[in-house]
Design a protein around this motif. Structure first.
Motif, mmCIF file in Angstrom:
data_model
loop_
_atom_site.group_PDB
_atom_site.id
_atom_site.type_symbol
_atom_site.label_atom_id
_atom_site.label_comp_id
_atom_site.label_asym_id
_atom_site.label_seq_id
_atom_site.Cartn_x
_atom_site.Cartn_y
_atom_site.Cartn_z
ATOM 1 N N TYR A 1 0.815 -1.184 -0.113
ATOM 2 C CA TYR A 1 0.033 0.093 -0.150
ATOM 3 C C TYR A 1 0.816 1.308 -0.217
ATOM 4 N N GLY B 1 0.206 5.695 0.028
ATOM 5 C CA GLY B 1 -0.707 6.525 -0.284
ATOM 6 C C GLY B 1 -0.872 7.425 1.014
ATOM 7 N N HIS C 1 -5.946 8.339 3.978
ATOM 8 C CA HIS C 1 -7.613 8.419 3.604
ATOM 9 C C HIS C 1 -7.579 7.500 2.328
ATOM 10 N N GLU C 2 -6.596 7.776 1.460
ATOM 11 C CA GLU C 2 -6.790 6.953 0.287
ATOM 12 C C GLU C 2 -5.327 6.772 -0.334
ATOM 13 N N LEU D 1 -8.943 1.980 6.347
ATOM 14 C CA LEU D 1 -9.239 1.958 4.957
ATOM 15 C C LEU D 1 -10.365 0.788 4.525
ATOM 16 N N SER E 1 -12.780 0.891 -1.117
ATOM 17 C CA SER E 1 -13.270 2.141 -1.575
ATOM 18 C C SER E 1 -12.511 3.205 -1.587
ATOM 19 N N ASN E 2 -11.397 3.038 -0.810
ATOM 20 C CA ASN E 2 -10.356 4.043 -0.588
ATOM 21 C C ASN E 2 -9.346 3.891 -1.583
ATOM 22 N N ILE E 3 -9.371 2.734 -2.296
ATOM 23 C CA ILE E 3 -8.105 2.402 -3.350
ATOM 24 C C ILE E 3 -8.372 2.883 -4.656
ATOM 25 N N GLN E 4 -7.734 3.778 -5.146
ATOM 26 C CA GLN E 4 -7.961 4.323 -6.452
ATOM 27 C C GLN E 4 -7.172 3.489 -7.623
ATOM 28 N N CYS F 1 -4.326 9.253 -8.098
ATOM 29 C CA CYS F 1 -4.352 9.488 -6.683
ATOM 30 C C CYS F 1 -3.597 10.654 -6.297
#
Length: 272
Positions: free
Chosen positions: A19, A21, A24-25, A47, A50-53, A115
């Motif tokens: 991960y 970021g 928040h995202e 998270l 929905s928070n993964i762009q 992102c």
């Protein structure tokens, strides 16, 4: 994005997922473990999917793409890769749910935005359809990941010279590999120019080509049979010491666990 955090969910031949970021995202790099495990690790950080762009794929081997069909098609997360990487994903029988609407393409060597981060790519030598290293610029710093490295070339050396935070393969100790249980053909594959990078080669690459602003090194993709975290750490540590980089003083050096998620690392902290 006003901060940058990194966490490894898994690293090794059993599966890879990372991960990058904010709190928040963010994005994932590879999805070679189950969607359920990935979600559990995200929830632990506050998270969810929905928070993964988006998900950046390094290459099409199963330990890097096992969950992409589920994440892309069921949870509508964009899956990024070159046309060759996507072709390899299509042909991989380990991906039971094939990508359709979630497929996203980029051209090797052409930067793109995701992102709030700028993603740069270079080619890596490995026995996949295609393999890439990602160099990601965000909040004034550069993060680099190179998970499967068959050989070091000038392009990889130049990339290492630009990064402050590096996730890089230290797959095996050569003596453990040569004296270990693997059959000859598999040893030859690992040692080939499209195989995997040894601890010593990793250490020498970092020692000879590191940025003067290098802050963090995480050793990834350690072999279960042909390496040990302490061996990888000590080999790379000794190489770095020879050029004045001291683990725990002016640099952080960590051998990532194959199965256990890492702590959350703050690469750039928010003022808030």
């Amino acid at each position: 994005m006003s901060e940058l955090i990194f966490r490894c969910f898994a690293s090794g031949s059993s599966g890879n997922c990372y991960y990058l970021g904010s709190r928040h995202e963010g994005i994932l790099i590879d999805a070679g473990i189950s969607a359920r495990t990935i979600r559990s690790n995200l929830l632990d950080m506050g998270l969810d999917f929905s928070n993964i762009q988006g998900i950046l794929i390094t290459h099409d081997h199963a330990d890097h793409i096992r969950a992409v069909g589920t994440l892309g098609e069921r949870f509508h997360i964009p899956i990024y890769g070159t046309s060759l990487i996507h072709s390899g994903i299509d042909k991989n029988y380990g991906v039971t749910e094939k990508l359709r609407s979630s497929r996203r393409f980029f051209n090797l060597g052409e930067p793109f935005e995701i992102c709030g981060m700028t993603v740069n790519t270079i080619s890596i030598s490995h026995d996949s359809t295609q393999c890439v290293s990602y160099l990601i610029d965000a909040v004034g710093t550069r993060f680099m990941i190179a998970t499967d490295v068959g050989c070091v070339d000038e392009q990889l050396e130049e990339a290492v010279e630009t990064a402050q935070h590096i996730v890089i393969e230290a797959n095996h100790d050569e003596q453990l590999l040569l004296n270990g249980p693997y059959p000859s053909y598999l040893k030859s594959r690992i040692l080939s120019e499209t195989g995997h990078m040894s601890n010593f080669t990793c250490g020498r690459l970092l020692a000879e080509h590191h940025s003067p602003d290098l802050k963090n090194v995480w050793l990834c993709h350690l072999s279960k049979e042909n390496n040990e975290p302490e061996v990888a750490y000590n080999t790379v540590k000794e190489c770095l010491q020879q050029v004045g980089l001291i683990s725990g003083q002016n640099i952080s050096l960590v051998a990532l666990d194959r199965l256990t998620p890492s702590p959350v690392y703050y690469l750039q902290k928010s003022d808030n």
